[in-house]
Design an enzyme around this catalytic site. Structure first.
Site, PDB file in Angstrom:
ATOM      1  N   SER A 234       9.633  17.043  -6.528  1.00  0.00           N
ATOM      2  CA  SER A 234       9.958  15.609  -6.547  1.00  0.00           C
ATOM      3  C   SER A 234       8.712  14.799  -6.838  1.00  0.00           C
ATOM      4  O   SER A 234       7.624  15.134  -6.359  1.00  0.00           O
ATOM      5  CB  SER A 234      10.514  15.197  -5.173  1.00  0.00           C
ATOM      6  OG  SER A 234      10.720  13.794  -5.105  1.00  0.00           O
ATOM      7  N   HIS A 236       9.206  11.532  -6.136  1.00  0.00           N
ATOM      8  CA  HIS A 236       9.696  10.366  -5.397  1.00  0.00           C
ATOM      9  C   HIS A 236      10.453   9.419  -6.340  1.00  0.00           C
ATOM     10  O   HIS A 236      10.429   8.207  -6.181  1.00  0.00           O
ATOM     11  CB  HIS A 236       8.512   9.625  -4.771  1.00  0.00           C
ATOM     12  CG  HIS A 236       8.672   9.277  -3.316  1.00  0.00           C
ATOM     13  ND1 HIS A 236       8.249  10.098  -2.297  1.00  0.00           N
ATOM     14  CD2 HIS A 236       9.196   8.182  -2.693  1.00  0.00           C
ATOM     15  CE1 HIS A 236       8.491   9.506  -1.126  1.00  0.00           C
ATOM     16  NE2 HIS A 236       9.081   8.345  -1.350  1.00  0.00           N
ATOM     17  N   ARG A 239       8.064   6.876  -8.048  1.00  0.00           N
ATOM     18  CA  ARG A 239       7.660   5.688  -7.299  1.00  0.00           C
ATOM     19  C   ARG A 239       6.260   5.752  -6.710  1.00  0.00           C
ATOM     20  O   ARG A 239       5.739   4.753  -6.228  1.00  0.00           O
ATOM     21  CB  ARG A 239       8.654   5.441  -6.156  1.00  0.00           C
ATOM     22  CG  ARG A 239      10.014   5.084  -6.663  1.00  0.00           C
ATOM     23  CD  ARG A 239      11.054   5.116  -5.571  1.00  0.00           C
ATOM     24  NE  ARG A 239      10.864   4.150  -4.511  1.00  0.00           N
ATOM     25  CZ  ARG A 239      11.144   2.873  -4.599  1.00  0.00           C
ATOM     26  NH1 ARG A 239      11.620   2.389  -5.735  1.00  0.00           N
ATOM     27  NH2 ARG A 239      10.959   2.056  -3.581  1.00  0.00           N
ATOM     28  N   GLY A 269      15.889  11.473 -11.261  1.00  0.00           N
ATOM     29  CA  GLY A 269      16.506  11.325 -12.580  1.00  0.00           C
ATOM     30  C   GLY A 269      17.857  12.001 -12.728  1.00  0.00           C
ATOM     31  O   GLY A 269      18.421  11.993 -13.824  1.00  0.00           O
TER      32      GLY A 269
HETATM   33  C1  LIG Z   1      14.561   2.591  -2.840  1.00  0.00           C
HETATM   34  C2  LIG Z   1      14.042   3.962  -2.554  1.00  0.00           C
HETATM   35  C3  LIG Z   1      13.576   4.275  -1.279  1.00  0.00           C
HETATM   36  C4  LIG Z   1      13.098   5.569  -1.001  1.00  0.00           C
HETATM   37  N1  LIG Z   1      12.699   5.892   0.280  1.00  0.00           N
HETATM   38  C5  LIG Z   1      12.284   7.157   0.549  1.00  0.00           C
HETATM   39  C6  LIG Z   1      11.926   7.555   1.879  1.00  0.00           C
HETATM   40  O1  LIG Z   1      11.966   6.789   2.830  1.00  0.00           O
HETATM   41  N2  LIG Z   1      11.544   8.845   2.081  1.00  0.00           N
HETATM   42  C7  LIG Z   1      11.498   9.764   1.048  1.00  0.00           C
HETATM   43  O2  LIG Z   1      11.152  10.922   1.262  1.00  0.00           O
HETATM   44  N3  LIG Z   1      11.817   9.396  -0.219  1.00  0.00           N
HETATM   45  C8  LIG Z   1      12.230   8.142  -0.485  1.00  0.00           C
HETATM   46  N4  LIG Z   1      12.597   7.811  -1.760  1.00  0.00           N
HETATM   47  C9  LIG Z   1      12.620   8.862  -2.806  1.00  0.00           C
HETATM   48  C10 LIG Z   1      13.932   9.617  -2.804  1.00  0.00           C
HETATM   49  O3  LIG Z   1      14.084  10.419  -1.669  1.00  0.00           O
HETATM   50  C11 LIG Z   1      14.081  10.533  -4.031  1.00  0.00           C
HETATM   51  O4  LIG Z   1      12.962  11.388  -4.120  1.00  0.00           O
HETATM   52  C12 LIG Z   1      14.238   9.759  -5.338  1.00  0.00           C
HETATM   53  O5  LIG Z   1      15.023   8.597  -5.148  1.00  0.00           O
HETATM   54  C13 LIG Z   1      14.893  10.649  -6.378  1.00  0.00           C
HETATM   55  O6  LIG Z   1      14.976  10.018  -7.616  1.00  0.00           O
HETATM   56  P1  LIG Z   1      16.306   9.288  -8.165  1.00  0.00           P
HETATM   57  O7  LIG Z   1      16.426   8.016  -7.381  1.00  0.00           O
HETATM   58  O8  LIG Z   1      15.974   9.042  -9.597  1.00  0.00           O
HETATM   59  O9  LIG Z   1      17.479  10.208  -7.935  1.00  0.00           O
HETATM   60  C14 LIG Z   1      13.078   6.527  -2.043  1.00  0.00           C
HETATM   61  C15 LIG Z   1      13.555   6.199  -3.312  1.00  0.00           C
HETATM   62  C16 LIG Z   1      14.048   4.942  -3.581  1.00  0.00           C
HETATM   63  C17 LIG Z   1      14.593   4.647  -4.952  1.00  0.00           C
END
Ligand SMILES: Cc1cc2nc3c(=O)[nH]c(=O)nc-3n(C[C@H](O)[C@H](O)[C@H](O)COP(=O)(O)O)c2cc1C
Length: 341
Positions: A234, A236, A239, A269
């Site tokens: 991942s 994230h 992000r 994705g």
């Molecule tokens: C708005 C938002 C908040 C997120 N908060 C966390 C979090 O608190 N902990 C975490 O491990 N990942 C967090 N993530 C990452 C997600 O767990 C995940 O890795 C990611 O959204 C996957 O990509 P996708 O949104 O394209 O499916 C966050 C992602 C988004 C979009």
């Protein structure tokens, strides 16, 4: 409630935070973190979607895969299909706050269970957010997984105890949250971990331990060494660091090294059951989905989440029929062609 209505509701409720674009690819929301986007130029988010689009399925129809079996077992828990909900926090500052944190996490925990799978809860700078997730998990008899920020080990272990207390299925750390300035600004320091520090965490609990945010074969091998039961390949959702490689490409390399030695999940994705199929063919054992589920929750609470997940389940089923894949283990790289290989 159909998906059009869910998306319309979500667009209204997330005004200024998410445009609910026809294709959720990180273009319109580049740089919107906090928010729903990818960091800085948004390249990491865009790479995730673009590279996955360059994986193609090989359609086959002369075979006996008439009723594919999508069931799988992770950490003693059987689920109907290999898709779980990613840990997400920050309804207020990432999504506009039309749902409270508790309403969001309730929607994903209940919606995932009603569609035959389970969700992960996350951790954030606002301490009550983790508590909301724990409370939701408790109400669901612990059916879910807790992912904790890479805080000081003593604080992580405290949070692991809370997850154990409500009967969670597994725990883990999103180690790629190591550079989150938002956490530091709110007096919640996070950072990278040494192998020794990670071993202390793994040994602190009897629950399976997950490392989320692994992007290289070297660190995947370290995850095996420290005794983690699973990794999540991942970034994230693009992000945390601009311009990282896509998770599809990272997964392809990582799975060659650790497949069979550790459970491999992947996220970032993934937008459809066809994308799920692609990730499995690239070597994943299961996937997590983030943003599409957020849209489901904001557009229709538990029902919206369930609809998004059920659509993915049906699309995966179709893809398995049309590629001659009668079960999950028969989904491998012979079922795809990869333009970037
Ligand atoms: C708005 C938002 C908040 C997120 N908060 C966390 C979090 O608190 N902990 C975490 O491990 N990942 C967090 N993530 C990452 C997600 O767990 C995940 O890795 C990611 O959204 C996957 O990509 P996708 O949104 O394209 O499916 C966050 C992602 C988004 C979009």
């Amino acid at each position: 409630m159909d998906i059009k209505e869910i998306r319309k509701n979500a667009r209204d409720k997330m005004k200024g935070f998410c445009r609910v674009c026809p294709v959720c690819n990180g273009v319109a929301c580049a740089g919107e973190v906090p928010g729903m986007g990818g960091s800085l130029t948004g390249a990491a988010f865009k790479n995730n979607v673009e590279d996955l689009a360059k994986v193609k399925l090989r359609l086959k129809t002369i075979h006996d895969a008439k009723e594919p079996d999508m069931r799988c077992r992770f950490f003693q828990e059987q689920i109907d299909f290999p898709v779980m909900v990613a840990p997400i926090t920050g309804s207020q500052y990432n999504m506009g706050g039309a749902l409270t944190e508790k309403e969001y996490v309730d929607s994903v925990i209940k919606g995932s269970i009603s569609s035959g799978t389970m969700a992960m809860i996350g951790d954030a700078a606002v301490l009550s957010m983790y508590e909301d997730g724990i409370q939701s998990l408790k109400e669901a008899n612990g059916k879910g997984i807790s992912i904790i920020k890479p805080r000081e080990n003593s604080h992580i272990i405290e949070n692991i105890r809370k997850a154990e207390g409500v009967g969670a299925i597994a725990v883990g750390v999103d180690i790629d949250g190591a550079g989150l300035v938002t956490m530091a600004l709110k007096g919640q320091p996070v950072g990278p971990k040494t192998v020794e520090e990670l071993k202390e965490l793994v040994n602190s609990t009897k629950l399976p331990f997950i490392l989320k945010g692994i992007m290289t074969p070297e660190e995947a091998e370290l995850a095996v060494e420290i005794g983690a039961k699973a990794i999540v390949v991942s970034n994230h959702g693009g992000r945390v660091l601009d311009s990282t490689e896509s998770t599809a490409k990272a997964l392809w390399k990582i799975s060659k090294v650790v497949k069979g030695k550790i459970t491999i999940f992947v996220d970032s994705g993934i937008r459809s059951g066809v994308d799920v199929f692609k990730m499995l063919a690239l070597g994943a054992d299961g996937v997590l989905v983030g943003r599409p589920v957020i849209i489901g929750a904001f557009g229709g609470y538990e029902e919206g989440v369930s609809k998004v997940l059920n659509d993915m389940k049906n699309q995966l089923y179709q893809a398995m029929i049309l590629t001659g894949s009668k079960d999950l283990k028969s989904i491998d790289s012979t079922k795809i062609s990869i333009e970037w290989k």
